[in-house]
Every structure is written in C-alpha cells, then in structure tokens.
Design a protein around this motif. Structure first.
Motif, short mmCIF file in Angstrom:
data_model
loop_
_atom_site.label_atom_id
_atom_site.label_comp_id
_atom_site.label_asym_id
_atom_site.label_seq_id
_atom_site.Cartn_x
_atom_site.Cartn_y
_atom_site.Cartn_z
N GLY A 1 0.80 -1.22 0.00
CA GLY A 1 0.00 0.00 0.00
C GLY A 1 0.83 1.26 0.00
N MET A 2 1.99 1.24 0.70
CA MET A 2 2.82 2.43 0.77
C MET A 2 3.44 2.79 -0.57
SD MET A 2 2.47 3.69 3.72
CE MET A 2 3.65 5.00 3.41
N ILE A 3 3.53 1.83 -1.48
CA ILE A 3 4.08 2.13 -2.81
C ILE A 3 3.24 3.19 -3.50
CG2 ILE A 3 4.51 1.17 -5.11
CD1 ILE A 3 5.14 -1.50 -3.76
N PHE A 4 1.95 3.16 -3.26
CA PHE A 4 1.01 4.07 -3.95
C PHE A 4 0.59 5.26 -3.08
CE2 PHE A 4 0.42 -0.32 -5.43
CZ PHE A 4 0.75 -0.16 -6.77
N MET A 5 1.20 5.38 -1.89
CA MET A 5 0.87 6.50 -1.01
C MET A 5 1.71 7.71 -1.36
SD MET A 5 -1.44 5.77 1.46
CE MET A 5 -1.07 6.32 3.12
N PRO A 6 1.22 8.91 -1.10
CA PRO A 6 2.00 10.12 -1.36
C PRO A 6 3.02 10.36 -0.25
CG PRO A 6 -0.12 10.70 -0.43
CD PRO A 6 -0.15 9.21 -0.62
N GLU A 7 4.02 11.15 -0.53
CA GLU A 7 4.99 11.54 0.49
C GLU A 7 4.38 12.64 1.34
OE1 GLU A 7 7.16 11.48 2.94
OE2 GLU A 7 8.55 10.52 1.54
N SER A 8 4.90 12.81 2.54
CA SER A 8 4.43 13.85 3.44
C SER A 8 4.66 15.23 2.83
CB SER A 8 5.17 13.75 4.77
OG SER A 8 5.12 14.98 5.47
N PRO A 9 3.63 16.07 2.77
CA PRO A 9 3.81 17.42 2.21
C PRO A 9 4.74 18.27 3.05
CG PRO A 9 1.64 17.19 3.20
CD PRO A 9 2.24 15.82 3.17
N LYS A 10 4.76 18.05 4.37
CA LYS A 10 5.66 18.81 5.23
C LYS A 10 7.11 18.47 4.90
CE LYS A 10 6.69 20.04 10.01
NZ LYS A 10 6.32 19.93 11.42
N TRP A 11 7.40 17.19 4.70
CA TRP A 11 8.76 16.78 4.36
C TRP A 11 9.15 17.35 2.99
CZ3 TRP A 11 11.15 13.72 0.56
CH2 TRP A 11 12.46 13.34 0.83
N LEU A 12 8.21 17.31 2.05
CA LEU A 12 8.47 17.87 0.72
C LEU A 12 8.74 19.37 0.79
CD1 LEU A 12 5.75 15.96 -1.34
CD2 LEU A 12 8.24 15.65 -1.51
N ALA A 13 7.98 20.07 1.64
CA ALA A 13 8.18 21.51 1.78
C ALA A 13 9.54 21.81 2.40
CB ALA A 13 7.06 22.11 2.64
N GLN A 14 9.95 20.99 3.38
CA GLN A 14 11.26 21.18 3.99
C GLN A 14 12.38 20.96 2.97
OE1 GLN A 14 11.02 18.37 7.23
NE2 GLN A 14 10.53 19.97 8.72
N LYS A 15 12.12 20.10 1.99
CA LYS A 15 13.10 19.85 0.94
C LYS A 15 12.94 20.80 -0.24
CE LYS A 15 14.83 16.41 3.20
NZ LYS A 15 16.17 16.52 3.81
N LYS A 16 12.13 21.86 -0.04
CA LYS A 16 11.92 22.93 -1.04
C LYS A 16 11.13 22.44 -2.27
CE LYS A 16 14.53 25.33 1.68
NZ LYS A 16 13.92 26.26 2.67
N ASN A 17 10.43 21.32 -2.14
CA ASN A 17 9.59 20.84 -3.24
C ASN A 17 8.15 21.32 -3.03
OD1 ASN A 17 11.65 19.43 -4.56
ND2 ASN A 17 11.36 17.64 -3.25
N ILE A 18 7.96 22.63 -3.14
CA ILE A 18 6.66 23.23 -2.84
C ILE A 18 5.59 22.76 -3.83
CG2 ILE A 18 5.40 25.40 -2.63
CD1 ILE A 18 7.39 24.88 -0.40
N THR A 19 5.93 22.64 -5.09
CA THR A 19 4.96 22.19 -6.09
C THR A 19 4.45 20.79 -5.77
OG1 THR A 19 6.02 23.53 -7.81
CG2 THR A 19 4.57 21.74 -8.53
N LYS A 20 5.37 19.88 -5.44
CA LYS A 20 4.96 18.52 -5.07
C LYS A 20 4.13 18.52 -3.79
CE LYS A 20 8.71 15.92 -7.27
NZ LYS A 20 9.85 14.97 -7.06
N ALA A 21 4.52 19.36 -2.85
CA ALA A 21 3.77 19.45 -1.59
C ALA A 21 2.33 19.88 -1.86
CB ALA A 21 4.46 20.42 -0.63
N LYS A 22 2.16 20.87 -2.72
CA LYS A 22 0.81 21.33 -3.08
C LYS A 22 0.01 20.21 -3.72
CE LYS A 22 1.47 26.31 -3.81
NZ LYS A 22 1.38 27.42 -4.78
N ASN A 23 0.62 19.46 -4.61
CA ASN A 23 -0.09 18.37 -5.29
C ASN A 23 -0.55 17.29 -4.30
OD1 ASN A 23 0.23 19.56 -7.81
ND2 ASN A 23 2.16 18.48 -8.24
#
Length: 448
Positions: free
Chosen positions: A180-202
């Motif tokens: 199930g985790m294969i198809f789960m999204p990554e944490s938006p907070k972690w993505l934002a900390q890594k400066k991936n704001i676009t991915k975090a928004k998605n």
C-alpha cells in the motif's frame, strides 16, 4: 472532490494498518507464550526475553526513526518498516530454535518502535488541520484493535496450540502495508522542507477540500520554516526546561510502571495459574481486549470535555483498586480465575480510557516547539525502556516474590501516580500550544 475522498479513505486505511500491526505484534505474544514455553521448556528468564525482545528493539526503532525519516522521507521509511515487519515475522513465527526467535523479535521491535511514532506523524502531516486530532485518535483505536485481533486469533487457535500461526498471521497486514505504501504520497511537510513546494501542493490537493485550504497550508508551512527557532539538544538541560522534561519523563514511565504490560502480555499465564485452563485463559483475554478498544474510544470522546488531569487522576484510582484486588486474591487458595478476570477488566476500563491514550496527548502538548523533538525522544526512550525491563523481569520477580506481591507493588505505584499528577501536572485542556508553552516556560502554569 471524489478523488479527495477516495485518497482520504485510502490514507486512513493504510495508516490504520500501521497501528494495527503495532498493536497485534505487541499483544499476540500473550497467548502464544503459553505454548512456546511448553515447546521450548523456557525458564522464567527466557520467557521474559521472548516477550521483552520486541520492546528492546523498539527502543532502537524509536531513536532512529525520526532522523531517518528526515533524511529519506516518511513514505520510504514506513515502506521499509513494512518489510522489516514481514521478514521478522517469518523469523519469529517459524524459528529453528529459541535464539533465532528472540533475535527475530528484537528486529521486529525496531519496526514496532518506528511505527509507533512514525505512522501517526505521517498521517497528521498529510491531513487537513481540522482532522488531525481525530486521525491521531483513530491510530490509538487501531492499536487497541490490533491487540484485540491478536487475542481473537489466539483464541481461535488455542485448541490446536499452533503458536506459529498466531505469530504468523501478522504477515497479512505487514505485506499489505508495504504494498500500500508504494502508492501512497509523500508527506507534504517533508516535501516543503526539501523545497519541493509544487509537489507538496499536489499532495495536499489529494486530502484537502479546496484550493484555498491548500494555499493556506502551504503558507503556514513556509511561515513556520522561516520563523521557527532552531533548538539544540543541550537546550533541554536549561533551568526553565528541566521541570518540563521531568514532568513528561515521569508521565511516560509511570504509564508503564502501573503494571499494564504485565496484564497485556502475561494475562493468559496469570489466569492459567489462577485455576483456569489454557484455552479458558486465552478466551478471557478476548473480553479484556474488547474492553480495551471500547474504553479507548470513550477516552477519545471525553478527553477534551473533562480534561487531561481529572481523567488521569480517575484512572490512577481505578487501576490501584483493581491491582489491589488481583494482589490480595493471589494470597487466598482456590480457584480465583473469575475474580482475576473481573479485576483485569476493571483495570483495562481505568487504564485504556485514561493513561493509555492521554499520556500521548500530554506529551504532545507540554513541550515547547524549540525542544519538542528532543524532549519527545527522551520520553519515548524512557517509556520503551521501562516497558522492556518490566516485560523481561516480570516472570523472574513472580518466581521470586509471587504474583500477589508484584501486583501490590503495582498498586502502590498507582498511588504515587495519583500524587504526581495531582501536584505536578498542569491542566492543558482548552489551551493552544502557544499558551501552554508560555505558561510552562515562564512558570505561569496552574496546578489545579
């Protein structure tokens, strides 16, 4: 909108699987131990090692999961934890000897310790702000549901004595978790900390109702990232921090010292020695597990109405009475199985609705943001270490001192827990985290 609902259900389901595994793997040993002990002719020391090895592994898992998740992400870590659950379950369920079982359960504990903190954090970071509290509560309910499932599986297999399948049933949810985790999204907070704001928004668009909610969440993340005061580990030793750390640490270890794990892990053994047969002893744990789930739900519904402090005090009284009954009953000869079952149910009513869940609420509230990560790490380490040593030493102390004496000691600890909460713990109901931090930091918290 439909997509958001589908993903929300999907996220909750696999988050629940993580909590379910945590509960199942810590609860299933209670029934399986009866048959493992007979097959391997375990001494009390080896009994304690079989049970406590998971907790010692959890100490390591709770320490390393945070830094690892910050490096590789929440999603990848939970996927890896699922793999560890699967492989270690195979090793502990079909071991060639007791040494392999203990080592496998030690590795299993790493996954248990990691999942105990990582799964609810991951869900909270994915979810809308107005649902985060409920999601955390669902994880607690799933933990107790996992234990109940373990008791039911133990009961259904008790007539066969097949402890291999009792432990091995965890393969089903562990494999599902990893897949199930294969198809789960990554944490938006972690993505934002890594400066991936676009991915975090998605990612946020999958669980949030509208674009304004997404933009607001992103704004808050970016604001906190800019303003957040950087804390250092040594800050926990500053004069204003030490009392807060002490309160949190004591609440964490008292949750374990009141004897809950002696009942959760050794209930069938205790009941069997009290005059019940092995099958009847395992059957009774289904009732105890059911009470555990129901009262956890009741606690979730009441904690914001009654308050943390009053509920903890009530729990200490109820637990103390039930443990005293168990302790005193052990000194009288005869079949005391029914008395023990009723007393254990009273204990679970008192514990599950109060100390079992409110401990985590208090620990999440009382620490200032600057030291929250380090403080939670210290308290979690204390909690799992206490859990491990009680699980390890309980059979040894029972052999030396007797079951009655041990439970009287647990009852005395409950008395101390009442005193500590009454005199040291401030009420945090109805306060924002910022208000709690200011009160604790500047000594304005009221002990009432």
């Amino acid at each position: 909108m439909k997509k958001s609902k589908i993903y929300t259900i999907y996220i909750y389901f696999f988050g629940a699987l993580g909590g379910l595994l945590f509960g199942y793997d810590t609860g299933v040993i209670s029934g399986a131990l009866l048959f493992i002990t007979k097959e391997f002719n375990l001494t009390p020391t080896l009994e304690g090692l079989v049970v406590s090895s998971v907790m010692f592994g959890a100490i390591l898992g709770s320490i390393i999961s945070g830094p690892v998740s910050d490096r590789i992400g929440r999603k990848k870590l939970i996927f890896i934890l699922g793999l560890i659950f699967t492989l270690s379950t195979i090793g502990s369920s079909w071991p060639p000897n007791i040494s392999v079982m203990i080592i496998s359960r030690l590795i299993l504990g790493i996954a248990v310790g990691g999942a105990s903190g990582m799964v609810p954090m991951y869900l909270a970071e994915l979810s809308p702000a107005n649902n985060r509290g409920a999601i955390t509560a669902i994880n607690s309910i799933m933990n107790t549901s996992g234990m109940l499932l373990a008791y039911i599986i133990n009961y259904s297999l008790s007539h066969t004595g097949n402890w291999h399948l009792m432990l091995g049933f965890a393969l089903i949810p562990s494999v599902l978790l990893s897949l199930g985790m294969i198809f789960m999204p990554e944490s938006p907070k972690w993505l934002a900390q890594k400066k991936n704001i676009t991915k975090a928004k998605n990612v946020l668009r999958l669980t949030h109702k509208d674009e304004r909610a997404v933009e607001h969440e992103i704004f808050v993340m970016e604001s906190l990232a800019k303003k957040e005061e950087k804390g250092e580990f040594l800050d926990i030793f500053k004069s204003w921090c030490r009392p807060i750390i002490f309160i949190g640490f004591m609440i964490a270890i008292l949750q374990q010292l009141v004897g809950t794990n002696a009942i959760l892990y050794y209930a069938p053994t205790i009941l069997s020695q009290s005059g019940l047969g092995d099958s009847a002893a395992i059957t009774s744990t289904v009732g105890i597990g059911t009470v555990n789930v129901i009262m956890t739900i009741v606690g979730v519904l009441l904690v914001d109405k009654i308050g943390r402090k009053k509920m903890l005090l009530t729990g200490s009284v109820g637990m103390g009475i039930s443990l005293s009954i168990i302790g005193v009953a052990e000194f009288f000869p005869g079949n005391i199985g029914l008395i023990m079952i009723l007393a254990m149910c009273l204990f679970m009513v008192s514990f599950s609705s109060t100390w079992g869940m409110i401990t985590w609420v208090v620990l999440a509230e009382i620490f200032p943001l600057k030291i929250r990560g380090s403080a939670m790490g210290i308290c979690t380490l204390g909690l799992w270490t206490t859990n491990a040593f009680i699980s390890l030493l309980f059979p040894v102390f029972v052999e030396k001192l007797g079951t009655g004496t041990i439970f009287i000691i647990f009852a005395i600890v409950c008395g101390f827990s009442f005193y500590f909460v009454k005199t040291k713990l401030p009420e945090t109901k109805g306060k924002t985290l910022e208000e709690i931090e200011l009160d604790m930091r500047f000594g304005k918290s009221k002990i009432s």
